[in-house]
Scaffold this active site. Sequence first.
Site, mmCIF file in Angstrom:
data_model
loop_
_atom_site.group_PDB
_atom_site.id
_atom_site.type_symbol
_atom_site.label_atom_id
_atom_site.label_comp_id
_atom_site.label_asym_id
_atom_site.label_seq_id
_atom_site.Cartn_x
_atom_site.Cartn_y
_atom_site.Cartn_z
ATOM 1 C CG ASN A 94 -5.437 -1.227 1.516
ATOM 2 O OD1 ASN A 94 -4.015 -1.522 1.587
ATOM 3 N ND2 ASN A 94 -5.624 0.068 2.409
ATOM 4 N NE ARG A 95 -4.338 -10.083 4.159
ATOM 5 C CZ ARG A 95 -5.669 -10.025 4.472
ATOM 6 N NH1 ARG A 95 -5.755 -9.393 5.533
ATOM 7 N NH2 ARG A 95 -6.337 -11.069 3.640
ATOM 8 C CG PHE A 98 4.274 -0.653 -0.407
ATOM 9 C CD1 PHE A 98 2.809 0.787 0.394
ATOM 10 C CD2 PHE A 98 5.436 0.124 0.667
ATOM 11 C CE1 PHE A 98 2.920 1.411 1.053
ATOM 12 C CE2 PHE A 98 5.704 1.340 1.472
ATOM 13 C CZ PHE A 98 4.178 2.041 1.774
ATOM 14 C CB SER A 167 2.004 1.739 4.340
ATOM 15 O OG SER A 167 1.286 0.198 4.641
ATOM 16 C CG ASN A 169 -1.338 -3.011 4.865
ATOM 17 O OD1 ASN A 169 -1.716 -3.909 5.681
ATOM 18 N ND2 ASN A 169 -2.069 -1.906 3.794
ATOM 19 C CB THR A 170 5.845 -2.276 5.164
ATOM 20 O OG1 THR A 170 5.069 -2.028 3.741
ATOM 21 C CG2 THR A 170 7.168 -2.443 4.588
ATOM 22 C CE LYS A 205 -1.704 8.683 2.949
ATOM 23 N NZ LYS A 205 -2.079 8.407 1.330
ATOM 24 C CG ASN A 234 -1.380 5.700 4.823
ATOM 25 O OD1 ASN A 234 -3.051 4.978 4.191
ATOM 26 N ND2 ASN A 234 -0.165 5.757 4.438
ATOM 27 N N GLY A 259 -11.759 4.556 4.821
ATOM 28 C CA GLY A 259 -13.142 5.652 4.332
ATOM 29 C C GLY A 259 -13.637 6.178 5.493
ATOM 30 N N GLY A 288 -11.979 9.617 4.582
ATOM 31 C CA GLY A 288 -13.410 9.781 4.879
ATOM 32 C C GLY A 288 -14.143 10.875 3.984
#
Length: 327
Positions: A94-95, A98, A167, A169-170, A205, A234, A259, A288
């Site tokens: 995923n990307r 936020f 994350s 993705n930021t 996290k 994460n 996962g 996972g």
Amino acid sequence: MAMHHLQLLTKNKLGKSIVRSFTDAPVKETRFLNLTLKNPVGLGAGFDKNALFLNELEALGFGFVEIGTVTPLPQEGNEQPRLFRLPADKALINRMGFNNDGVDIVARRLEEWRTKKAGSQEKYPLIIGGNIGKNKITPNENAWQDYAACFTRLHPFVDYFVVNVSSPNTPGLRALQDKDALRKILLNLAMINNGKAFAKPILLKIAPDLTREQVDDVISLALEIQLDGLVATNTTIDRSNLSTPLSEIEAIGAGGLSGRPVQQKSTAIVKYITEQTDGAIPIIASGGIFTAADAKEKLEAGASLIQIWTGFIYEGPTIVKHICNHL
Ligand SMILES: Cc1cc2nc3c(=O)[nH]c(=O)nc-3n(C[C@H](O)[C@H](O)[C@H](O)COP(=O)(O)O)c2cc1C
């Protein structure tokens, strides 16, 4: 079944009891920090980012749900498509970036949810974590202000906080895992927390891709500032050893992998932190977990609670029951 189907089903008492007859999990009372939970199985951050599905998720048996990541201002996140299934690897990439309604709307929603619940006398009320982040447009040097704004606004309405600096993705976010940047963000939150009548636990996290030295830094900082705990971990940016053909993976593009492929990395980090500190740092494990055996692996590595996300997608709405039945 999509969340809105579940929402329709759980709107009335009959529907709720039908859902519960499929999902009701045995109680596995668990203490964590100052919290008492129905069971140690939670939903990881990023599923119910906007606190829209708390009643439905509670009906599925979760002991706790981590909402967010929430940022001060609403933001749309990345362009779609931004979520991909890798069934051959029991994984997701995923990307999202936020995407969320912003802290003000989410706080109001939580307030309304709490007001409706007030006086309900449940033995094990659903525990809510607030996972907080920074807006994409906020430069890293001002990130501490974004965390402070989210922390202050959500403080009355969540049971614990998670500071998300992990994350992928930021852009640049994970640089905040540097010790000095972290110290600034976390000490400021601790100061705000100490000014409140009831302090809320603050956890951090972390990414599964930290080097040994970086994990050591996190451990020493956590002990230095008496952080309440860690969420490990994460998603990963490592894509080695996947069964999905490389061409497919490359076509997907950037994003965090979750996962099965992150399972061992995340267990190893939980184990390492536990061993290095003799279990002094409370840990919520994430990465996972699909089955009770996977959950046990994390608990045996030293985690106190576990969170699922990708497992929920692959195993479906009875996953909490199945895990709790065998814990
Ligand atoms: C689509 C998606 C969105 C996510 N969004 C967030 C998020 O907003 N904040 C966060 O801290 N973690 C987020 N995560 C990470 C999960 O909470 C979890 O830590 C990670 O996926 C590893 O657990 P899993 O293997 O059980 O999925 C997201 C994961 C996925 C798959």
